[in-house]
Design an enzyme around this catalytic site. Structure first.
Site, PDB file in Angstrom:
ATOM      1  CB  CYS A   1       5.576  -1.532  -4.699  1.00  0.00           C
ATOM      2  SG  CYS A   1       4.109  -2.587  -4.630  1.00  0.00           S
TER       3      CYS A   1
ATOM      4  CB  CYS B   1       3.222  -1.750  -9.097  1.00  0.00           C
ATOM      5  SG  CYS B   1       3.483  -0.475  -7.834  1.00  0.00           S
TER       6      CYS B   1
ATOM      7  CB  CYS C   1       1.688   0.314  -3.117  1.00  0.00           C
ATOM      8  SG  CYS C   1       2.402   0.954  -4.657  1.00  0.00           S
TER       9      CYS C   1
ATOM     10  CB  CYS D   1      -0.282  -1.586  -7.367  1.00  0.00           C
ATOM     11  SG  CYS D   1       0.729  -2.282  -6.034  1.00  0.00           S
TER      12      CYS D   1
ATOM     13  CB  CYS E   1       5.917  -1.248  11.272  1.00  0.00           C
ATOM     14  SG  CYS E   1       6.421  -2.806  11.950  1.00  0.00           S
TER      15      CYS E   1
END
EC number: 1.8.4.12
Length: 132
Positions: free
Chosen positions: A47, A50, A96, A99, A119
């Site tokens: 991510c 984070c 995510c 976060c 995707c």
């Protein structure tokens, strides 16, 4: 996994304009424009907000959609899925798990073994190449 909860102003200071628009406001980058849509480098995609590990390059494939596509996340806690009824259709949004950054969407038209196509916007990812 400990959750991260920050005000939007904090995210705005930490991210580029494109990352903020996609990850915090739910935007989408143009097809074939993202940094990772055609990348074949072995590694783990984290991510961008984070640093949580999200997708392994072993699960990445060319879906022809113009966005990085994966048939599964690294584990069941890496992402969370939510119903998305925007734009007059029903899709499953992917965020995510740590976060709550918007990553993209998952569709039931992927390859084996899962039949899923995650995707994902390149701007929501940071590739950490595998050593060796």
């Amino acid at each position: 996994m400990s959750k991260i909860d920050k005000p939007l102003d904090s995210w705005r200071e930490e991210l580029t304009e494109e990352q903020f628009h996609i990850c915090r406001l739910g935007g989408t980058e143009r097809a074939f424009s993202g940094e990772y849509h055609a990348t074949k480098t072995p590694g783990v995609y984290h991510c961008t907000c984070c640093g949580t590990a999200l997708f392994d390059s072993d699960a990445k494939y060319d879906s022809g959609s113009g966005w990085p596509s994966y048939f599964q996340p690294v584990d069941g806690e890496a992402v969370r899925e939510l119903d998305d009824f925007s734009h007059g259709m029903h899709r499953i949004e992917v965020r995510c798990g740590r976060c709550d950054a918007h990553l993209g969407h998952v569709f039931p038209d992927g390859p084996r073994p899962t039949g899923l196509r995650y995707c994902i916007n390149s701007a929501s990812l940071k590739l950490v190449p595998r050593e060796g």
